[in-house]
Design an enzyme around this catalytic site. Structure first.
Site, PDB file in Angstrom:
ATOM      1  N   GLY A  88      33.929  22.246  33.827  1.00 10.42           N
ATOM      2  CA  GLY A  88      32.762  21.546  34.329  1.00 10.42           C
ATOM      3  C   GLY A  88      32.782  20.085  33.934  1.00 10.42           C
ATOM      4  O   GLY A  88      33.493  19.686  33.000  1.00 10.42           O
ATOM      5  N   GLN A  91      29.677  11.792  32.284  1.00 14.91           N
ATOM      6  CA  GLN A  91      30.998  11.780  31.638  1.00 14.91           C
ATOM      7  C   GLN A  91      31.992  10.868  32.342  1.00 14.91           C
ATOM      8  O   GLN A  91      33.064  10.590  31.806  1.00 14.91           O
ATOM      9  CB  GLN A  91      31.577  13.199  31.574  1.00 14.91           C
ATOM     10  CG  GLN A  91      30.816  14.108  30.618  1.00 14.91           C
ATOM     11  CD  GLN A  91      31.451  15.487  30.597  1.00 14.91           C
ATOM     12  OE1 GLN A  91      31.170  16.310  31.456  1.00 14.91           O
ATOM     13  NE2 GLN A  91      32.326  15.728  29.641  1.00 14.91           N
ATOM     14  N   CYS A 115      34.598  20.561  25.319  1.00 11.71           N
ATOM     15  CA  CYS A 115      34.035  19.520  26.192  1.00 11.71           C
ATOM     16  C   CYS A 115      35.124  18.486  26.464  1.00 11.71           C
ATOM     17  O   CYS A 115      35.818  18.067  25.543  1.00 11.71           O
ATOM     18  CB  CYS A 115      32.850  18.854  25.499  1.00 11.71           C
ATOM     19  SG  CYS A 115      32.091  17.525  26.451  1.00 11.71           S
ATOM     20  N   LEU A 116      35.248  18.074  27.720  1.00 13.21           N
ATOM     21  CA  LEU A 116      36.273  17.082  28.070  1.00 13.21           C
ATOM     22  C   LEU A 116      36.024  15.744  27.368  1.00 13.21           C
ATOM     23  O   LEU A 116      36.943  14.946  27.225  1.00 13.21           O
ATOM     24  CB  LEU A 116      36.324  16.880  29.586  1.00 13.21           C
ATOM     25  CG  LEU A 116      36.813  18.093  30.390  1.00 13.21           C
ATOM     26  CD1 LEU A 116      36.712  17.809  31.892  1.00 13.21           C
ATOM     27  CD2 LEU A 116      38.237  18.468  30.024  1.00 13.21           C
ATOM     28  N   HIS A 126      25.983  23.998  29.382  1.00 14.11           N
ATOM     29  CA  HIS A 126      26.684  22.862  28.792  1.00 14.11           C
ATOM     30  C   HIS A 126      26.557  21.611  29.669  1.00 14.11           C
ATOM     31  O   HIS A 126      26.205  20.526  29.190  1.00 14.11           O
ATOM     32  CB  HIS A 126      28.156  23.253  28.608  1.00 14.11           C
ATOM     33  CG  HIS A 126      29.036  22.177  28.059  1.00 14.11           C
ATOM     34  ND1 HIS A 126      29.700  22.292  26.859  1.00 14.11           N
ATOM     35  CD2 HIS A 126      29.388  20.957  28.543  1.00 14.11           C
ATOM     36  CE1 HIS A 126      30.400  21.193  26.626  1.00 14.11           C
ATOM     37  NE2 HIS A 126      30.223  20.368  27.645  1.00 14.11           N
ATOM     38  N   GLU A 127      26.819  21.786  30.962  1.00 11.96           N
ATOM     39  CA  GLU A 127      26.787  20.617  31.864  1.00 11.96           C
ATOM     40  C   GLU A 127      25.371  20.093  32.047  1.00 11.96           C
ATOM     41  O   GLU A 127      25.153  18.878  32.105  1.00 11.96           O
ATOM     42  CB  GLU A 127      27.420  20.953  33.212  1.00 11.96           C
ATOM     43  CG  GLU A 127      28.891  21.350  33.139  1.00 11.96           C
ATOM     44  CD  GLU A 127      29.752  20.415  32.319  1.00 11.96           C
ATOM     45  OE1 GLU A 127      29.499  19.196  32.301  1.00 11.96           O
ATOM     46  OE2 GLU A 127      30.679  20.914  31.653  1.00 11.96           O
ATOM     47  N   HIS A 153      24.335  17.866  29.261  1.00 14.67           N
ATOM     48  CA  HIS A 153      24.862  16.494  29.362  1.00 14.67           C
ATOM     49  C   HIS A 153      23.866  15.570  30.061  1.00 14.67           C
ATOM     50  O   HIS A 153      23.784  14.378  29.736  1.00 14.67           O
ATOM     51  CB  HIS A 153      26.174  16.483  30.162  1.00 14.67           C
ATOM     52  CG  HIS A 153      27.406  16.712  29.345  1.00 14.67           C
ATOM     53  ND1 HIS A 153      27.779  15.899  28.302  1.00 14.67           N
ATOM     54  CD2 HIS A 153      28.383  17.651  29.442  1.00 14.67           C
ATOM     55  CE1 HIS A 153      28.936  16.332  27.785  1.00 14.67           C
ATOM     56  NE2 HIS A 153      29.315  17.400  28.454  1.00 14.67           N
TER      57      HIS A 153
HETATM   58 NI    NI Z   1      31.011  18.520  28.130  1.00  8.07          NI
END
Ligand code: NI
Length: 156
Positions: free
Chosen positions: A46, A51, A89-90, A131-132, A135
């Site tokens: 995701g 991000q 997380c990216l 999670h997304e 953000h």
């Molecule tokens: Ni993330």
């Protein structure tokens, strides 16, 4: 399409609240395209617009080789059960932690076509939705992590 740079932890933008999207114009559609390419390139589950440096309420979730969900102004409308599983997380590369999430969530969002829809996800999909969406409010999984994993506990 263009691959975008993923913002990393420590950049203050990740702590900001993203703004609602009232008009789905060509710029938003282009952003969705670019986010999808960026997500695929990074092999993630995701990605939120913040991000890639855009404070707009749009996320993409793609798990288990299903087609990607592009969620605009998403909201969780139902939570059920509980899971404590590993999450990454990216924007926090190379780290994983055990989180406390609902086992199943239902999300209401608007699609790129401007139509409202709901989607229910369980397990990994539920974690990814939570999670997304976090953000979009400047929350990172590490804020509420139960414990971070040691590198030798991580299997990929
Ligand atoms: Ni993330």
């Amino acid at each position: 399409m263009a691959k975008l740079n993923i913002v990393k932890e420590g950049d203050p933008i990740l702590r900001k609240k993203s703004r609602r999207i009232d008009v789905i114009d060509e710029r938003i559609k282009q952003l969705a395209d670019d986010m999808l390419e960026t997500l695929h390139d990074a092999n993630g589950a995701g990605l939120a617009a913040v991000q890639v440096g855009k404070l707009r309420r749009m996320v993409i979730v793609e798990v288990e080789d299903k087609k990607p969900y592009i969620l605009i102004n998403p909201e969780i409308i139902k939570r059920e059960g509980r899971q404590n599983e590993a999450e990454g997380c990216l924007s926090i590369p190379g780290k994983w932690g055990i989180t406390d999430r609902p086992m199943t969530v239902t999300v209401r969002a608007t699609g790129l076509d401007g139509k409202e829809f709901t989607v229910t996800g369980t397990g990994l999909a539920a974690r990814a939705f939570c999670h997304e969406l976090d953000h979009l409010d400047g929350i990172l999984y590490t804020d509420n992590v139960i414990r971070m994993l040691d590198p030798d506990e991580v299997e990929e």
